[in-house]
Motif scaffolding. Sequence first.
Motif, mmCIF file in Angstrom:
data_model
loop_
_atom_site.group_PDB
_atom_site.id
_atom_site.type_symbol
_atom_site.label_atom_id
_atom_site.label_comp_id
_atom_site.label_asym_id
_atom_site.label_seq_id
_atom_site.Cartn_x
_atom_site.Cartn_y
_atom_site.Cartn_z
ATOM 1 N N MET A 1 33.438 42.036 46.443
ATOM 2 C CA MET A 1 33.159 41.314 45.201
ATOM 3 C C MET A 1 32.194 42.101 44.317
ATOM 4 O O MET A 1 32.345 42.159 43.089
ATOM 5 C CB MET A 1 32.590 39.934 45.528
ATOM 6 N N LEU A 2 31.190 42.696 44.934
ATOM 7 C CA LEU A 2 30.233 43.512 44.184
ATOM 8 C C LEU A 2 30.943 44.688 43.521
ATOM 9 O O LEU A 2 30.707 44.997 42.341
ATOM 10 C CB LEU A 2 29.140 44.002 45.132
ATOM 11 N N THR A 3 31.829 45.339 44.255
ATOM 12 C CA THR A 3 32.556 46.491 43.716
ATOM 13 C C THR A 3 33.459 46.085 42.561
ATOM 14 O O THR A 3 33.492 46.754 41.517
ATOM 15 C CB THR A 3 33.388 47.149 44.827
ATOM 16 N N LEU A 4 34.214 45.002 42.738
ATOM 17 C CA LEU A 4 35.113 44.536 41.675
ATOM 18 C C LEU A 4 34.342 44.172 40.419
ATOM 19 O O LEU A 4 34.760 44.503 39.294
ATOM 20 C CB LEU A 4 35.917 43.333 42.162
ATOM 21 N N CYS A 5 33.216 43.505 40.591
ATOM 22 C CA CYS A 5 32.413 43.075 39.441
ATOM 23 C C CYS A 5 31.869 44.280 38.682
ATOM 24 O O CYS A 5 32.009 44.370 37.455
ATOM 25 C CB CYS A 5 31.278 42.177 39.920
ATOM 26 N N ILE A 6 31.264 45.217 39.383
ATOM 27 C CA ILE A 6 30.667 46.385 38.734
ATOM 28 C C ILE A 6 31.744 47.270 38.108
ATOM 29 O O ILE A 6 31.584 47.776 36.985
ATOM 30 C CB ILE A 6 29.814 47.182 39.735
ATOM 31 N N LEU A 7 32.862 47.465 38.814
ATOM 32 C CA LEU A 7 33.947 48.273 38.273
ATOM 33 C C LEU A 7 34.514 47.651 37.005
ATOM 34 O O LEU A 7 34.781 48.359 36.014
ATOM 35 C CB LEU A 7 35.045 48.432 39.328
ATOM 36 N N SER A 8 34.691 46.337 36.997
ATOM 37 C CA SER A 8 35.221 45.660 35.802
ATOM 38 C C SER A 8 34.271 45.805 34.619
ATOM 39 O O SER A 8 34.699 46.083 33.493
ATOM 40 C CB SER A 8 35.449 44.179 36.115
ATOM 41 N N ILE A 9 32.980 45.630 34.860
ATOM 42 C CA ILE A 9 31.997 45.754 33.773
ATOM 43 C C ILE A 9 31.982 47.181 33.231
ATOM 44 O O ILE A 9 31.943 47.396 32.010
ATOM 45 C CB ILE A 9 30.602 45.343 34.270
ATOM 46 N N ASN A 10 32.021 48.168 34.102
ATOM 47 C CA ASN A 10 32.000 49.561 33.651
ATOM 48 C C ASN A 10 33.254 49.928 32.870
ATOM 49 O O ASN A 10 33.182 50.662 31.871
ATOM 50 C CB ASN A 10 31.827 50.500 34.841
ATOM 51 N N ALA B 1 40.520 44.594 33.850
ATOM 52 C CA ALA B 1 39.089 44.457 34.118
ATOM 53 C C ALA B 1 38.531 43.197 33.472
ATOM 54 O O ALA B 1 37.725 42.480 34.078
ATOM 55 C CB ALA B 1 38.346 45.691 33.614
ATOM 56 N N ALA B 2 38.970 42.909 32.242
ATOM 57 C CA ALA B 2 38.494 41.711 31.557
ATOM 58 C C ALA B 2 38.937 40.450 32.283
ATOM 59 O O ALA B 2 38.171 39.487 32.418
ATOM 60 C CB ALA B 2 39.007 41.703 30.110
ATOM 61 N N VAL B 3 40.187 40.441 32.762
ATOM 62 C CA VAL B 3 40.701 39.273 33.489
ATOM 63 C C VAL B 3 39.933 39.075 34.796
ATOM 64 O O VAL B 3 39.523 37.958 35.136
ATOM 65 C CB VAL B 3 42.211 39.427 33.750
ATOM 66 N N VAL B 4 39.730 40.169 35.540
ATOM 67 C CA VAL B 4 39.005 40.079 36.814
ATOM 68 C C VAL B 4 37.585 39.591 36.582
ATOM 69 O O VAL B 4 37.085 38.703 37.293
ATOM 70 C CB VAL B 4 38.999 41.445 37.526
ATOM 71 N N LEU B 5 36.912 40.165 35.583
ATOM 72 C CA LEU B 5 35.530 39.765 35.307
ATOM 73 C C LEU B 5 35.463 38.309 34.858
ATOM 74 O O LEU B 5 34.554 37.570 35.262
ATOM 75 C CB LEU B 5 34.937 40.673 34.237
ATOM 76 N N LEU B 6 36.428 37.883 34.050
ATOM 77 C CA LEU B 6 36.458 36.491 33.611
ATOM 78 C C LEU B 6 36.640 35.550 34.790
ATOM 79 O O LEU B 6 35.973 34.499 34.881
ATOM 80 C CB LEU B 6 37.576 36.288 32.585
ATOM 81 N N LEU B 7 37.519 35.915 35.722
ATOM 82 C CA LEU B 7 37.725 35.088 36.914
ATOM 83 C C LEU B 7 36.446 35.002 37.743
ATOM 84 O O LEU B 7 36.079 33.915 38.224
ATOM 85 C CB LEU B 7 38.863 35.664 37.760
ATOM 86 N N ILE B 8 35.761 36.125 37.915
ATOM 87 C CA ILE B 8 34.517 36.128 38.687
ATOM 88 C C ILE B 8 33.476 35.233 38.022
ATOM 89 O O ILE B 8 32.781 34.441 38.683
ATOM 90 C CB ILE B 8 33.979 37.563 38.842
ATOM 91 N N ILE B 9 33.365 35.331 36.694
ATOM 92 C CA ILE B 9 32.378 34.522 35.970
ATOM 93 C C ILE B 9 32.704 33.038 36.084
ATOM 94 O O ILE B 9 31.824 32.207 36.341
ATOM 95 C CB ILE B 9 32.318 34.954 34.491
ATOM 96 N N VAL B 10 33.988 32.691 35.904
ATOM 97 C CA VAL B 10 34.386 31.278 35.991
ATOM 98 C C VAL B 10 34.127 30.728 37.387
ATOM 99 O O VAL B 10 33.596 29.622 37.557
ATOM 100 C CB VAL B 10 35.880 31.125 35.608
ATOM 101 N N VAL B 11 34.493 31.508 38.425
ATOM 102 C CA VAL B 11 34.291 31.050 39.801
ATOM 103 C C VAL B 11 32.810 30.864 40.093
ATOM 104 O O VAL B 11 32.407 29.878 40.725
ATOM 105 C CB VAL B 11 34.927 32.046 40.791
ATOM 106 N N THR B 12 31.969 31.804 39.638
ATOM 107 C CA THR B 12 30.540 31.685 39.914
ATOM 108 C C THR B 12 29.909 30.516 39.153
ATOM 109 O O THR B 12 29.024 29.836 39.673
ATOM 110 C CB THR B 12 29.809 32.987 39.557
ATOM 111 N N ILE B 13 30.363 30.277 37.928
ATOM 112 C CA ILE B 13 29.836 29.135 37.163
ATOM 113 C C ILE B 13 30.203 27.817 37.840
ATOM 114 O O ILE B 13 29.392 26.887 37.922
ATOM 115 C CB ILE B 13 30.352 29.172 35.712
#
Length: 293
Positions: A265-274, A32-44
């Motif tokens: 993407m919304l599902t992956l982001c929310i699931l990773s944060i939770n 979850a941390a890796v997925v969330l980090l990838l999402i954050i880096v891509v969005t930045i």
Amino acid sequence: MAQTTRPSGMRSILRFLPLPRVAALGIGPTIAAVVLLLIIVVTILSPWLAPHDPMAMSPLQRLKPASADYILGTDAYGRDLLSRVIIGGRISLFIGIAAAAVSVALGVLIGLVAGFFRGADAVIMRMMDALMAMPSILIAIALVALNGPSIGSVVAAITVPEIPRVVRLVRAVILTAREEPYVEAAAALGSSTFKILFQHLLPNTMAPMIVQGTYIVASAILTEAILSFLGAGVSTEIPTWGNIMAEGRTFFRIKPSLVLWPGLMLTLCILSINLLGDAVRDTLDPRLKMREG
């Protein structure tokens, strides 16, 4: 006579930060941390990673299937879907983080007052109860309708319903902590109310607020998507995951990917944060540690 000691304010805050321990929580939180980090880096980095201008319309390219030029195809206005999903994540994450930061900051301040001052407690908590009695989505829709569709309006609309939950949590912590010997000793030594609140009591709220903040981020991102899907969120020309899904629902039978990709993407982001929030809670909750021991 034994002296009652406690960690300093900054040290108490730092010892609650779970960053060095997240990797040891298991494979689920790590992924979850890796997925969330990838999402954050891509969005930045979205302005540089997006292959096309997400706002550029091309009627001749509308509803094109996936190809080398348009990896996820195009939407009903000929805009590149991949670029819009990447840029949309940036706005959605910003709204989630901003709503969490504001609601936690205001909720902590109000909760400190409610938990420490007995006279203010009844008034503040009845106001919070009244807010919690109203459906949060209706409050959000009403605030956006009053202020107009904008990022600031959506952040405010999401923040207001979250504040009472933070206040109740902080108040519960302060009601217990204010009876501790170190707080009574500080008061007996003539410490100011400000010093007692922010140096002795505030650090006790750090652990639950870190956990609560992660849940608010996930809830805020989902609420923004719901508001946008209902047409009461961010202005439609601003790409967010919710707006992209709202625009694509009309053509869902023709091209389901218009809804599926931003939804994924919304599902992956929310699931990773939770998942990370659950892992941090398990790490910081001493009762869970005692049961495991």
